[in-house]
Design a protein around this motif. Structure first.
Motif: not given
Length: 226
Positions: A91, A94, A96, A110-112, A179, A216, A218
């Motif tokens: 985790a 990740f 932002s 990693a971004i979402e 975002e 998501s 990566v």
């Protein structure tokens, strides 16, 4: 630890991991015509946690050695290179989108977010081979950004005016990930461009790359042109 290991020792470590954890997956993927091996990072961390941490910190060079280790198996029908893709990452990776900074350059993150834009798939030069007119040396230059890169100098001392003799192309698609509104608390959402290539552009993943989808991602953070 890793600093004292030769490239051959690293390849041997990666090969042993493949034999222990994912050789059957490798054979299955090659049989199905896939050009990627999905690696469970938690398994890799159990296998060698120090190497696993270093891989996240300097992913480009270590993943390249990992992919070289795959070629050692010389599986009939394989089309190299076979890329290594990781799942089940910690985790802590990740970030932002609004918090992505220069300290993340060259690292795996990693971004979402939501896909806001998706370009058409287009060919891009990924590797260019130049010839030195002075000594005949072949110079390979990896093409990472939007600007075409040429060699600065040859080992013989020559600077400039090298001859392009070959180039390797790959399909590329550019996404813009934004975002998600539910994570913003009323603030204006930030965006980040994402480049996809090779196995990530397979037809079965096409619907997942449509604008509006939540994803998501990566990957290795590269310098983003302003």
């Amino acid at each position: 630890y890793i600093a004292y290991m030769t490239k051959e020792q690293l390849i041997a470590k990666f090969r042993k991991f493949i034999e222990t954890y994912c050789y059957e997956d490798l054979l299955k993927n090659i049989k199905q015509g896939k050009q990627a091996l999905i690696v469970d990072y938690s398994n890799f961390s159990k296998y060698d946690y120090k190497l696993a941490e270093i891989l996240l910190d300097s992913p480009e060079e270590h993943i390249a050695v990992f992919e070289e280790a795959i070629q050692d198996f010389d599986v009939p029908g394989a089309k190299y290179p076979i890329r290594v893709r990781f799942t089940n990452l910690p985790a802590s990776l990740f970030v932002s989108i609004r918090n992505v900074r220069s300290k993340h350059l060259g690292k795996m993150i990693a971004i979402e977010g939501l896909i806001r834009q998706a370009s058409d798939i287009r060919p891009k030069i990924t590797l260019a081979t130049f010839n030195c007119p002075s000594c005949g040396t072949k110079i390979l230059v990896e093409q990472k950004g939007d600007k075409f890169s040429e060699p600065e100098r040859c080992k013989c001392g020559r600077k400039g005016k090298f001859t392009l003799v070959d180039k390797k192309l790959a399909d590329i698609q550019r996404l813009v990930v934004e975002e998600a509104p539910d994570s913003m608390g009323g603030e204006h959402p930030k965006r980040l461009p994402v480049l996809l290539s090779e196995d990530l552009l397979s037809p079965e993943l096409e619907k997942k790359r449509n604008p509006g989808n939540k994803v998501s991602v990566v990957g290795i953070l590269c310098e983003v042109p302003l």
